[in-house]
Design an enzyme around this catalytic site. Sequence first.
Site, PDB file in Angstrom:
ATOM      1  N   HIS A 131       0.794  -1.233   0.000  1.00 15.31           N
ATOM      2  CA  HIS A 131       0.000   0.000   0.000  1.00 15.31           C
ATOM      3  C   HIS A 131       0.818   1.271   0.000  1.00 15.31           C
ATOM      4  O   HIS A 131       0.268   2.344   0.207  1.00 15.31           O
ATOM      5  CB  HIS A 131      -0.902   0.047   1.232  1.00 15.31           C
ATOM      6  CG  HIS A 131      -2.146  -0.770   1.089  1.00 15.31           C
ATOM      7  ND1 HIS A 131      -3.291  -0.277   0.524  1.00 15.31           N
ATOM      8  CD2 HIS A 131      -2.405  -2.051   1.428  1.00 15.31           C
ATOM      9  CE1 HIS A 131      -4.224  -1.218   0.545  1.00 15.31           C
ATOM     10  NE2 HIS A 131      -3.705  -2.307   1.075  1.00 15.31           N
ATOM     11  N   LYS A 179     -13.957   9.079  -4.786  1.00 19.92           N
ATOM     12  CA  LYS A 179     -15.242   9.465  -4.183  1.00 19.92           C
ATOM     13  C   LYS A 179     -15.697  10.816  -4.727  1.00 19.92           C
ATOM     14  O   LYS A 179     -16.883  11.001  -5.038  1.00 19.92           O
ATOM     15  CB  LYS A 179     -15.112   9.542  -2.659  1.00 19.92           C
ATOM     16  CG  LYS A 179     -14.748   8.227  -1.983  1.00 19.92           C
ATOM     17  CD  LYS A 179     -14.395   8.453  -0.497  1.00 19.92           C
ATOM     18  CE  LYS A 179     -13.657   7.269   0.090  1.00 19.92           C
ATOM     19  NZ  LYS A 179     -12.995   7.584   1.381  1.00 19.92           N
ATOM     20  N   LYS A 204      -8.378  14.306   4.055  1.00 20.98           N
ATOM     21  CA  LYS A 204      -7.547  13.106   4.051  1.00 20.98           C
ATOM     22  C   LYS A 204      -6.641  13.204   5.265  1.00 20.98           C
ATOM     23  O   LYS A 204      -6.583  14.247   5.903  1.00 20.98           O
ATOM     24  CB  LYS A 204      -6.718  13.014   2.766  1.00 20.98           C
ATOM     25  CG  LYS A 204      -5.999  14.328   2.423  1.00 20.98           C
ATOM     26  CD  LYS A 204      -5.251  14.271   1.104  1.00 20.98           C
ATOM     27  CE  LYS A 204      -6.129  14.324  -0.102  1.00 20.98           C
ATOM     28  NZ  LYS A 204      -6.169  13.080  -0.875  1.00 20.98           N
ATOM     29  N   ARG A 205      -5.930  12.144   5.593  1.00 17.15           N
ATOM     30  CA  ARG A 205      -4.997  12.239   6.712  1.00 17.15           C
ATOM     31  C   ARG A 205      -3.986  13.359   6.460  1.00 17.15           C
ATOM     32  O   ARG A 205      -3.646  13.660   5.309  1.00 17.15           O
ATOM     33  CB  ARG A 205      -4.260  10.904   6.914  1.00 17.15           C
ATOM     34  CG  ARG A 205      -5.101   9.861   7.598  1.00 17.15           C
ATOM     35  CD  ARG A 205      -5.598  10.300   8.967  1.00 17.15           C
ATOM     36  NE  ARG A 205      -4.536  10.338   9.953  1.00 17.15           N
ATOM     37  CZ  ARG A 205      -4.326   9.384  10.864  1.00 17.15           C
ATOM     38  NH1 ARG A 205      -5.127   8.345  10.945  1.00 17.15           N
ATOM     39  NH2 ARG A 205      -3.334   9.493  11.723  1.00 17.15           N
ATOM     40  N   LYS A 221       1.189  14.409   1.256  1.00 18.51           N
ATOM     41  CA  LYS A 221      -0.090  14.792   0.644  1.00 18.51           C
ATOM     42  C   LYS A 221      -0.147  16.304   0.362  1.00 18.51           C
ATOM     43  O   LYS A 221      -0.965  16.777  -0.399  1.00 18.51           O
ATOM     44  CB  LYS A 221      -1.250  14.373   1.545  1.00 18.51           C
ATOM     45  CG  LYS A 221      -1.428  12.846   1.639  1.00 18.51           C
ATOM     46  CD  LYS A 221      -2.554  12.484   2.592  1.00 18.51           C
ATOM     47  CE  LYS A 221      -2.780  11.004   2.761  1.00 18.51           C
ATOM     48  NZ  LYS A 221      -3.574  10.398   1.657  1.00 18.51           N
ATOM     49  N   THR A 277      -8.145   6.985  -2.535  1.00 20.09           N
ATOM     50  CA  THR A 277      -9.516   6.584  -2.852  1.00 20.09           C
ATOM     51  C   THR A 277     -10.448   7.778  -2.669  1.00 20.09           C
ATOM     52  O   THR A 277     -11.529   7.804  -3.255  1.00 20.09           O
ATOM     53  CB  THR A 277      -9.999   5.420  -1.968  1.00 20.09           C
ATOM     54  OG1 THR A 277      -9.703   5.738  -0.603  1.00 20.09           O
ATOM     55  CG2 THR A 277      -9.347   4.127  -2.363  1.00 20.09           C
TER      56      THR A 277
HETATM   57  C1  LIG Z   1     -11.729   7.662   1.670  1.00 19.68           C
HETATM   58  C2  LIG Z   1     -11.262   8.059   3.008  1.00 19.68           C
HETATM   59  C3  LIG Z   1      -9.905   8.265   3.251  1.00 19.68           C
HETATM   60  C4  LIG Z   1      -8.849   8.132   2.173  1.00 19.68           C
HETATM   61  O1  LIG Z   1      -8.684   9.389   1.577  1.00 19.68           O
HETATM   62  P1  LIG Z   1      -7.419   9.692   0.622  1.00 19.68           P
HETATM   63  O2  LIG Z   1      -7.738  11.033   0.064  1.00 19.68           O
HETATM   64  O3  LIG Z   1      -7.411   8.635  -0.421  1.00 19.68           O
HETATM   65  O4  LIG Z   1      -6.220   9.686   1.474  1.00 19.68           O
HETATM   66  C5  LIG Z   1      -9.513   8.650   4.511  1.00 19.68           C
HETATM   67  N1  LIG Z   1     -10.407   8.824   5.501  1.00 19.68           N
HETATM   68  C6  LIG Z   1     -11.734   8.665   5.299  1.00 19.68           C
HETATM   69  C7  LIG Z   1     -12.664   8.894   6.431  1.00 19.68           C
HETATM   70  C8  LIG Z   1     -12.208   8.266   4.058  1.00 19.68           C
HETATM   71  O5  LIG Z   1     -13.515   8.071   3.872  1.00 19.68           O
END
Ligand SMILES: *Cc1c(COP(=O)(O)O)cnc(C)c1O
Length: 849
Positions: free
Chosen positions: A394, A699, A585-586, A591, A695
């Site tokens: 990952h 979304k 995101k985190r 990032k 991911t």
């Molecule tokens: C989808 C999701 C992530 C992943 O987000 P990235 O932008 O791909 O890092 C992290 N936290 C939550 C709550 C999510 O739903």
Amino acid sequence: MTSTHPHPVITDESPSADANRRGPSFEASHELATGPVTSPPRTVDGFVREFLDQLNFGQGVKLSQSTINDQYLALARTVRSYLMASWLETGHRRRKNPTRIVGYLSAEYLLGRQLGNNLLASDLQGIAEQAMEQCGIDMAALRGQEVEPGLGNGGLGRLAACFVDSLATMDQPCIGYGIRYEYGIFRQTFVEGRQVEEPDSWLRLGSPWEFPHPERAVQVGFGGHTETSVDEDGTEHTRWVPAWQVRGVPYHYMVPGFRNGVVNTLRLWSAEANQAFDLQTFNAGDYAQASRAEIFAENISKVLYPDDSTPQGKELRLQQQYFFVACSLRDFIENTLPRDVDLRELPQRIIFQLNDTHPVIAVPELMRILVDEKGFDWDEAWDITQQCFAYTCHTLLPEALEVWPVDLLGRLLPRHLEIIYRINEEFLLEVRDAFPGDEGRVRRMSIIAEQPQRAVRMAYLATVAGAKVNGVAELHSQLLRDDVLPDFHAMWPEKFTNVTNGITPRRFLYLANRRLSDLINETIGTGWVTDLEQLRQLEPYADDADFRQRFRDVKHANKERLSKLLRVRDGIELSQDHLLDVMVKRLHEYKRQTLKLLHVVSVYEGVLSGRTPIDQVTPRTVLFGAKAAPGYHMAKEIIFLINSVAETVNTDPVMDGRLQVLFPANYNVTLAEKVIPAADLSEQISLAGKEASGTGNMKFALNGALTIGTLDGANVEILDLVGEDNFFLFGMTEPEVEELRQRGYVPSSFYEADPVLKATIDLIGSGHFTGGDRGAVSAVLDNLLNHDPFMALAGFGSYLEAQDRVERAYADPEAWSRSTILNVARCGFFSSDRSMRDYLDRIWLPGDA
Ligand SMILES: *Cc1c(COP(=O)(O)O)cnc(C)c1O
């Protein structure tokens, strides 16, 4: 060699330990005695009756006396009771018709709330709403009562949740194995702009979705030593004698497929002490000492490690990892697999998918079971083991690749270390065979690293043991082959494959965006819910002005919904007519939340310095959501800086309300479901070559936001599908990043060369956002100017240029809407159903297709 397997070793002599044993006769007589399980009638009246029963007999209260929590629990149990027949029937069908099942091994499942999803899957939403109305209950309040099980950090855990959802919807047999953390990912609050973590006590008000099965508990050993004996025919046998044991108690969760009568199982393990306390010590008055064993055992599943990508190498973490895989293997082999199955057929019955390196200790555990407990010889055991595992990597960050110091591993799992050494020995013989005389290669490929300390490289162990190794997006899989594991790729090119991540359209489109789903249903029917490529049929509507208007209406309504939520949740006002620019995101340097922040400050600085007339500023709200790992100092400083900038920019009259920065605390799945459908612009701006897939990007695109992004992770594939006209691409490619690094990256030279960047950084450095306190921002700025490991300053120019393109495009609502519709129409590929199909074809059941 024995090929049938005896009962598990039962060390506890109490009668309850016997409950662990299944009898076929028990099951048969049970089914004879009760007949098939039936669901309550699928009518409003039937639902009301079941709900009141659950309230009266489950909660022990009358409706008139019940609290919202009583009502929520009763509603959840009502939904459960509708799913129960399908759950039992699915289990029954799977037992009758054995095939290779997927054992998804994941230390994290970021499930999100269950109520809405389970109502959707069982098609009870309408009935439930009417039933609650009849009872005079506000359904929205009950939904709000659910605390999401945050048993994961971010993308990796959410991926696991999407995957089990898809497998159930595709009627593929799967058991999701993981840990039932008593405390999930911390709850984030801000105090004076700084992150404060609070424990996430998600179980406090009861968890109606779980089914504890203490009678299926298994024993897990730790520590101790190994003993070797020689039998009559001179064969050596090794036995592990653990120093202590804990009990793993499984909790089952329903994983319903979408309206297909299938309910799979998620089996999460909780650690308990075999003996709650030492009665002698307790009677002697030393209460703390008496409960030591209990505390020690329960600590194992107490709390999720809140670190997203830099494993700390802590002993408790290894205990967690071994605990849940040992439970899972034991559970599968002793309690799930029929007794009469010869273990040589194990690969025909199970494929364990390793979700990153966290469960890799399962490899030596299976070897130990086969060789030490079941009497297989080494080679045969290894042959079986290699067919039973596949590994998903990952990451690309070297610091995220797990290694375990051999002294720690040897102390906690002495037999497993011996087994790893032997696996390595035989593997290195193979390397020498394939590449004679290349000792450099042998050292590079060794599962045991010698520097900086002797340690087991878990990714290498997984690669050697796994039948397949996959990355999570095309670019990531390529970099995995070329940069992370090139020697392994040279040796076994056929082992390597790609499966691009996906997201479940049920939760992240149907459930999260009812208005858009209704519009889509009305336009192309409902087939897309389980066949997301059908969204292609929306393409022609991009040219339909009426449809575009309705699409915009949906977006607007979603913004209103978000606005209401943020007002109540965070006391934040969201301007309805702004471009909503979202980065959730985190928090991690790779990032590049700082790059987003530099853009914000540059817009503000432009107005402040008179460079930009205020009426030329596009009204924009920038929304951040991000948790930082508690020990990640730089990430926490960045959070503070975002909050500081927000406070200044939001209240400075010079901006005339045209730039707002919002940072609601505690980003989680529940918030994601509200934020993403409202977004106009999706920020996916990692440095190329650092984000494995992402991911969140998927979304957003599927909910009609346009992406501003780099050529990184799955962005590459999104761009490919939606086309350059419908994506704001900027920044260096991965080879360009490497080239700049080779040349020697000097961030301050970008600062000196770009007056806008210089003015932006100087404004931050002046203490303008921190009440004149320059020290409060120096850590972030020093790091950017002198190190900038993720090249934010190098990316600044092209990022601003791309933001200009965004604003020009947004100024033409018809063209913008057209692009957003095309994004939705062309991103069906990112369904996790497609990911699961790819796993089945390339990894789990190749040749079956
Ligand atoms: C989808 C999701 C992530 C992943 O987000 P990235 O932008 O791909 O890092 C992290 N936290 C939550 C709550 C999510 O739903």
